[in-house]
Write an enzyme that holds these catalytic residues in place. Structure first.
Site, PDB file in Angstrom:
ATOM      1  N   LYS A 103      29.641 -80.981  -7.436  1.00  0.00           N
ATOM      2  CA  LYS A 103      29.534 -81.493  -6.069  1.00  0.00           C
ATOM      3  C   LYS A 103      28.139 -82.038  -5.840  1.00  0.00           C
ATOM      4  O   LYS A 103      27.131 -81.329  -6.017  1.00  0.00           O
ATOM      5  CB  LYS A 103      29.772 -80.349  -5.081  1.00  0.00           C
TER       6      LYS A 103
HETATM    7  C1  E4P Z   1      34.727 -78.320   0.810  1.00  0.00           C
HETATM    8  O1  E4P Z   1      34.534 -79.008  -0.142  1.00  0.00           O
HETATM    9  C2  E4P Z   1      33.763 -78.225   1.922  1.00  0.00           C
HETATM   10  O2  E4P Z   1      32.540 -77.740   1.485  1.00  0.00           O
HETATM   11  C3  E4P Z   1      34.335 -77.370   3.022  1.00  0.00           C
HETATM   12  O3  E4P Z   1      35.661 -77.770   3.241  1.00  0.00           O
HETATM   13  C4  E4P Z   1      33.524 -77.427   4.290  1.00  0.00           C
HETATM   14  O4  E4P Z   1      34.216 -76.769   5.309  1.00  0.00           O
HETATM   15  P1  E4P Z   1      33.545 -76.338   6.700  1.00  0.00           P
HETATM   16  O5  E4P Z   1      33.223 -77.582   7.465  1.00  0.00           O
HETATM   17  O6  E4P Z   1      34.593 -75.511   7.376  1.00  0.00           O
HETATM   18  O7  E4P Z   1      32.307 -75.571   6.349  1.00  0.00           O
END
Ligand code: E4P
Length: 214
Positions: free
Chosen positions: A83
């Site tokens: 990521k």
């Molecule tokens: C996934 O890749 C993201 O990091 C995650 O869905 C973020 O979610 P949030 O906005 O609920 O923290």
């Protein structure tokens, strides 16, 4: 549509996997911080459970640092998707990593042009954050619709992971738009399976069964 599970919790991953609902896993530093183990140990454990892309996030903000972290993470398991935050340095890192065959997931995407740039840089996945846009009273699902259209227009291979999912409607609408993947928190995954009429129907069948001749 593929379902990823948006958690670093091993019990949740195991349970969702036993339902056949885990095509991949996404983590982020916040989700890792909620768990007990060390980052790399948790990622290794997840890779042993799930046979699909496992997202692990870099912390560096500069391209060289991201690339170095990404190479290390990619060395943990062939299924790691690194990521990378959606920044100029992030795009540079994605370009390098893509040329090395390392899977990337460009995260913290909040506009369709960011998603277009991520695809052009060679991202494997792009993660638009729908819930965080909704929190700002901007419809996050419109972003998904725009990205689906742009990627279809130019036949990009980059897959869309609908992220920051907060409720079943986020999943339903994303599926109807043709998004490739939704990454779903465990509590939302359970809600997808539930319906009060199912519960009511089970109860009435059980009640009637008591009266049946056996
Ligand atoms: C996934 O890749 C993201 O990091 C995650 O869905 C973020 O979610 P949030 O906005 O609920 O923290």
């Amino acid at each position: 549509m593929k379902f990823f599970i948006d958690t670093a919790n091993i019990d949740e991953i195991k349970e969702a996997n036993s339902m056949g609902m885990v095509d991949g896993v996404t983590t982020n530093p916040t989700l890792i911080a909620k768990e007990d183990g060390k980052f790399e140990d948790i990622i290794k454990q997840i890779c042993e459970i799930v046979d699909g892309p496992i997202s692990a996030e870099v912390i560096s903000l500069v391209a060289d640092g991201m690339v170095a972290e990404a190479r290390k993470l990619a060395g943990i398991h062939k299924n790691i998707a690194v990521k990378i935050p959606m920044t100029i340095d992030g795009l540079k890192a994605v370009r390098t990593l893509s040329s090395e065959g390392i899977k990337t997931n460009v995260t913290l995407v909040f506009s369709p042009l960011q998603a277009l740039m991520a695809a052009k840089a060679g991202a494997t996945f792009v993660s638009p954050f729908v819930g965080r846009l909704d929190d700002l009273s901007q419809d996050g699902l419109i972003l998904v619709e725009q990205i689906v259209e742009i990627y279809n227009n130019y036949a990009f291979d980059t897959e869309i992971i609908v992220a920051s999912v907060r409720n079943p409607l986020h999943v339903l609408e994303s599926a109807m738009m043709g998004a490739d993947i939704a990454t779903i928190p465990f509590n939302v995954l359970k809600k997808l399976a539930a319906h009060p009429m199912t519960d009511k129907g089970i109860q009435s069948f059980l009640d009637d069964w008591k009266k049946a001749k056996k």
